[in-house]
Design a protein around this motif. Sequence first.
Motif, mmCIF file in Angstrom:
data_model
loop_
_atom_site.group_PDB
_atom_site.id
_atom_site.type_symbol
_atom_site.label_atom_id
_atom_site.label_comp_id
_atom_site.label_asym_id
_atom_site.label_seq_id
_atom_site.Cartn_x
_atom_site.Cartn_y
_atom_site.Cartn_z
ATOM 1 N N PRO A 171 3.997 -33.411 -33.644
ATOM 2 C CA PRO A 171 2.845 -32.995 -34.639
ATOM 3 C C PRO A 171 2.707 -31.513 -34.694
ATOM 4 N N LEU A 172 3.645 -30.856 -35.206
ATOM 5 C CA LEU A 172 3.905 -29.302 -35.301
ATOM 6 C C LEU A 172 4.388 -28.917 -36.713
ATOM 7 N N PRO A 173 3.762 -28.258 -37.467
ATOM 8 C CA PRO A 173 4.430 -27.854 -38.517
ATOM 9 C C PRO A 173 5.731 -26.986 -38.300
ATOM 10 N N PRO A 174 6.879 -27.013 -39.269
ATOM 11 C CA PRO A 174 7.143 -27.492 -40.367
ATOM 12 C C PRO A 174 7.721 -28.962 -40.326
ATOM 13 N N LEU A 175 7.512 -29.643 -39.254
ATOM 14 C CA LEU A 175 8.166 -30.955 -39.159
ATOM 15 C C LEU A 175 7.104 -31.893 -39.813
ATOM 16 N N ASP A 176 7.702 -33.211 -40.029
ATOM 17 C CA ASP A 176 6.761 -34.114 -40.753
ATOM 18 C C ASP A 176 5.557 -34.629 -40.054
ATOM 19 N N ILE A 219 1.577 -34.984 -40.962
ATOM 20 C CA ILE A 219 0.843 -36.092 -40.636
ATOM 21 C C ILE A 219 -0.581 -35.952 -40.008
ATOM 22 N N ALA A 220 -0.238 -35.037 -38.920
ATOM 23 C CA ALA A 220 -1.194 -34.556 -38.199
ATOM 24 C C ALA A 220 -2.373 -34.115 -38.860
ATOM 25 N N ALA A 221 -2.251 -32.974 -40.007
ATOM 26 C CA ALA A 221 -3.059 -32.425 -40.823
ATOM 27 C C ALA A 221 -3.829 -33.356 -41.610
ATOM 28 N N ALA A 222 -3.244 -34.456 -42.176
ATOM 29 C CA ALA A 222 -3.766 -35.285 -43.071
ATOM 30 C C ALA A 222 -4.752 -36.239 -42.058
ATOM 31 N N ILE A 223 -4.460 -36.367 -40.535
ATOM 32 C CA ILE A 223 -5.005 -36.981 -40.000
ATOM 33 C C ILE A 223 -6.537 -36.309 -39.703
ATOM 34 N N LEU A 278 -1.968 -22.952 -41.405
ATOM 35 C CA LEU A 278 -0.888 -23.160 -40.361
ATOM 36 C C LEU A 278 0.225 -22.548 -40.758
ATOM 37 N N ILE A 279 0.402 -21.885 -41.645
ATOM 38 C CA ILE A 279 1.743 -21.154 -41.992
ATOM 39 C C ILE A 279 2.022 -20.435 -40.731
ATOM 40 N N SER A 284 9.412 -22.589 -36.307
ATOM 41 C CA SER A 284 10.759 -22.566 -37.113
ATOM 42 C C SER A 284 11.770 -21.590 -36.213
ATOM 43 N N VAL A 285 11.032 -20.474 -35.842
ATOM 44 C CA VAL A 285 11.670 -19.393 -34.980
ATOM 45 C C VAL A 285 12.135 -20.238 -33.782
ATOM 46 N N LEU A 286 11.528 -20.953 -32.882
ATOM 47 C CA LEU A 286 11.871 -21.674 -31.766
ATOM 48 C C LEU A 286 12.789 -22.855 -32.024
ATOM 49 N N LEU A 287 12.755 -23.613 -33.106
ATOM 50 C CA LEU A 287 13.630 -24.426 -33.360
ATOM 51 C C LEU A 287 15.139 -24.074 -33.609
#
Length: 448
Positions: A379-384, A388-392, A417-418, A425-428
Amino acid sequence: MTPVISVLLFIVGILLALIGLAASIALHEVGHLVPAKLFKVRVPQYMIGFGPTLWSKRIGETEYGLKAIPLGGYISMIGMFPPKHRGEAPRDGGTGFLNTMIEEARSASNESIEPHEVDRTFYNLPVWKRLVIMAGGPLMNLVLAVILFLIVFSGFGIFQSTTTVDALAQCVVAQNQQDEVDASTCSTPSPAVAAGMQPGDEIVAIDGRTVTGWPDVSATIAASAGVPLEITVLRGGAETTLTVTPAVNTVYQRDEFTNQILEDDAGNPLTKEVGFVGFYVTQERQQMPPAYALEFTGRYIGQVGQIIISMPERVVDMWNAGFMGAERDPNGPMSVVGVGRITGEVAAEQSIPVGDRAATIIMLLASLNVALGVMNLIPLPPLDGGHIAAAIVDGLRRMFAKLFRRPPPGYFDTAKLIPVTMVVSVLLMAMTALFVYVDLVNPVRFLE
């Protein structure tokens, strides 16, 4: 076969891994694309890869294409970020850079929206539709994994133990002491050796009762420590009865998928005392029912989840394996480079039958899809999972507003959340670079 053919097979294996990865990514994005189209969201782009575009073609209102770096993919939907709330003042001071980054992302998401298309934006969808779209990608990977596992388990079959003796253990050695005992120097022979059992013997009955398969044999022996058993074997076309008294031995406890069961606290393997005769049986592929693929996928999802939860520790282990000379964990995470290398090794291993090599490669691709599916649910952006967490959260805000009879809240501003997206993204990317490096300098040797 010549070394040249082995090299060619190795390259073919790597290509199969790349094709499998690309197909998995493409289908993941299809999992987003199809519901987005069904819900009338305008999708300007469907792309496999990142970086410069190698090829693209516009079909209808969507541009489909391939990019140079095949390590991901995306679909772009109009209105991924909602417009700024009315009356909201821009940030300034020390947060100016972050505010600029947020507003640029918001503008890029909304600049191509025509006035008549507001109802076709992602942010304007009901919460449940946003959940369906964002969960579609990971779900597609998990469905693909089930299909691939089904091909292996119910098509090729999996190796199962038979009742035919393959080899004998010379003495009794507890599994948790196998590294400390030299079996070739033991003074007391194993019960199998003492009873005169031989390789090639087929066990047909125990105490006059016909056995139904290896689980029957194994369970009977395990429950009979110190109890003499009359084991009837088929040898050279004739039946021979041997008197065998299983010794007491300590073995690891395993689940139905042969994985060691660990203690809850310390993480050490659980052991138990069972009867032990001391022989190994041959293995044959047997087809499994379709339900086995579903059960196995569920269990594997749990294992991948455990790896993700312990990722900080595993990153340290990978660092030590890459730079400190530590031993590589064969069950730890690996990059696409590692998967490709293993696939190449399997394809080039001429001692393994072609069918077994094909089944192993399909298993690797299925495992890769489970990893893709579960990773994207974090549940972290930019992942799906972040979307999903934001929609919830948005759904909960609206539910509580309705429950307490308050005015409906504005759109949940996911553009804010950008900064989190950039950090994640940097960590990934850093983690991916580390894993690729370790897979190059200290790879997992699958066939050792």
